[in-house]
Design a protein around this motif. Structure first.
Motif, PDB file in Angstrom:
ATOM      1  N   CYS A 195      -1.562   4.548   0.632  1.00 12.40           N
ATOM      2  CA  CYS A 195      -2.990   3.791  -0.016  1.00 12.40           C
ATOM      3  C   CYS A 195      -3.962   4.095   1.673  1.00 12.40           C
ATOM      4  CB  CYS A 195      -3.572   2.671  -0.206  1.00 12.40           C
ATOM      5  SG  CYS A 195      -4.833   2.137  -0.647  1.00 12.40           S
ATOM      6  N   PHE A 203       0.794  -1.176  -0.176  1.00  7.48           N
ATOM      7  CA  PHE A 203       0.230  -0.215   0.282  1.00  7.48           C
ATOM      8  C   PHE A 203       0.875   1.565   0.230  1.00  7.48           C
ATOM      9  CE2 PHE A 203      -2.882  -3.316   2.227  1.00  7.48           C
ATOM     10  CZ  PHE A 203      -3.911  -3.450   0.887  1.00  7.48           C
ATOM     11  N   SER A 223      -6.401   0.797   2.527  1.00  5.32           N
ATOM     12  CA  SER A 223      -6.041  -0.431   3.339  1.00  5.32           C
ATOM     13  C   SER A 223      -6.591  -1.309   3.800  1.00  5.32           C
ATOM     14  CB  SER A 223      -4.483   0.242   3.368  1.00  5.32           C
ATOM     15  OG  SER A 223      -4.314   1.026   4.289  1.00  5.32           O
TER      16      SER A 223
END
Ligand code: HEM
Length: 434
Positions: A381, A374, A384
């Protein structure tokens, strides 16, 4: 360590590097790492990249100030679809504003409520799996991810007029945008080229119309504070100056979440089953765990799938101010690329790194700079936890509902849209019902 000027680079001409990068990326990267070490230059895009394969160097990248390394430039190719307000395209202050606004709906306690919707969708979709004939797990994963997006992100009911009004345009855009040829053309012409705008316009129009209508209807809905879907939560957030998100910002972030959350999660699920159907013991253990309320083995499978078959091979940053990384100096305009794939294959971090071994994660937490599916730092991210929950829910629902078998030889990673995807889409077989 003395600071030398530039890292070693592949000496091959750019077209040759481009060929190897597209056709046998993993072998190409591994060969260069063996020859040059943990930082080396490759040149297949307009600008050369320095690939970084060492957790210490990657820590320097992920902890560098947002004014020194930018991520937005590298995502430029997605601009025509995502729009200029997309968090993926912004940097520094503007990026932080969007990130702060987007984060609350992805918070752990909200996820608990969203999980129930994911479970319902997953169970329904598993019932529809074809029986007695091979199918692509990626396609089924996409159908599941699409319904989860419609319900959990956009807050539409599972069926009905609003659902159908959005499902068609969302699906069309997702299918259309995944074409490598269109992406290549966008890259060649440049994301702001008028021909590119003209090319994307007609396909985006129905989705934009549907999203703007949804946003305006939802703004007028009383009691949105009580709703758990991400759009409703985004309608209630405010920045430090008390400003909420405009309709245009909401549209761009919703399209970002839809596109980002769809292809990635369905690819991860396809890989999970591509590996699991070739490891009978691991699959049997998942099937047994799915009948209990334990999730340890299921989580280990998700962690190991994303280690061995990361959906994205790299994250990319453009240097804006001089920075030293791993003893090398980088100047404005340089591009550095923490390589998720190479870090995940390091034998000094992971024993027997090329094997699928979920058991390595039992009682073990993934390291911030050694497990990077991620990305990291201020760009990590935001979906995630959402993605890990979705993977867990779908793995359990499939294991409970059907016993899958492998079809054909193991599948190799091939580039698809921005991902590294199984070459046959993760082909599996569910026995015919009796
Ligand atoms: C297995 C599934 C997924 C994978 C492997 C994945 C991977 C990534 C990666 C590598 C990045 C870039 C990080 C960086 O540059 O350091 C990213 C960014 C992002 N992802 Fe995901 N993602 C997944 C699922 C999702 C989902 C489900 C959503 C939302 C519903 C989402 C939303 C985002 C957003 C908004 C960003 C931009 C963050 C920023 O720029 O600040 N992703 N993702």
């Amino acid at each position: 360590m003395p600071i030398t000027l530039t890292p070693p680079r592949s000496a091959s001409p750019r077209p040759v590097q481009t060929y190897y990068f597209m056709r046998g990326r993993k072998q190409f990267l591994e060969k260069l790492q063996t020859r040059h070490g943990d930082a080396f230059g490759i040149h297949f895009q307009k600008r050369p990249w320095t690939v970084l394969a060492n957790p210490e160097m990657i820590k320097q990248v992920f902890t560098a100030p947002a004014t020194v390394l930018h991520a937005g430039d590298a995502n430029e190719i997605l601009r025509p679809a995502l729009g200029k307000h997309s968090i993926l395209l912004l940097d520094e202050g503007e990026h932080m504003r969007q990130r702060k606004l987007l984060l609350p709906p992805f918070h752990g306690e909200r996820l608990a409520a969203q999980r129930a919707a994911m479970e319902r969708v997953a169970a329904q979709q598993v019932e529809r799996f074809p029986r007695g004939t091979p199918f692509e797990m990626r396609t089924q994963g996409q159908a599941i991810a699409l319904e989860i997006i419609l319900e959990v992100v956009l807050g539409t009911a599972a069926t009905g007029e609003e659902h159908d009004r959005l499902a068609g345009p969302v699906e069309s855009v997702l299918e259309w945008i995944a074409s490598p040829a269109r992406l290549a053309l966008t890259g060649t012409l440049g994301a702001r080229h008028r021909l590119v705008k003209r090319m994307y316009g007609p396909i985006l129009k129905p989705l934009d119309d549907a999203l703007y209508r949804l946003i305006s209807e939802r703004r007028a809905t009383p009691g949105i504070e009580q709703r758990d879907d991400i759009l409703s939560m985004l309608l209630t957030v405010e920045d430090e100056d008390g400003n909420g998100m405009s309709d245009a910002e909401l549209r761009d972030e919703l399209v970002t979440l839809i596109i980002d959350g769809h292809e990635t999660t369905s690819t991860a699920l396809a890989w999970a089953f591509e590996r699991l159907t070739r490891d009978r013991e691991a699959l049997a253990r998942l099937e047994a765990e799915s009948l209990t309320d334990q999730t340890e083995w299921t989580e280990a499978i998700s962690l190991e799938t994303l280690r061995l078959r990361p959906v994205l091979d790299f994250v990319v940053r453009t240097v804006k101010q001089p920075i030293e990384i791993g003893g090398y100096m980088f100047e404005p305009g340089d591009v550095v690329a923490p390589c998720i794939y190479l870090v995940h294959r390091r034998a000094d971090i992971y024993e027997d790194p090329n094997s699928f071994k979920p058991e390595r994660w039992l009682g073990v937490k993934p390291g911030t700079y050694t497990w990077l599916p991620f990305g990291g730092g201020v760009r990590r991210c935001i979906g995630s936890a959402f993605a890990m929950t979705e993977m867990e829910v779908v793995l359990r629902a499939v294991a409970r509902g059907v016993h899958l078998e492998a079809v054909g030889p193991p599948e190799q990673p091939v580039p698809r849209f921005i991902t590294s995807s199984p070459s046959r889409g993760g082909q599996v077989l569910a026995p015919a019902s009796v």
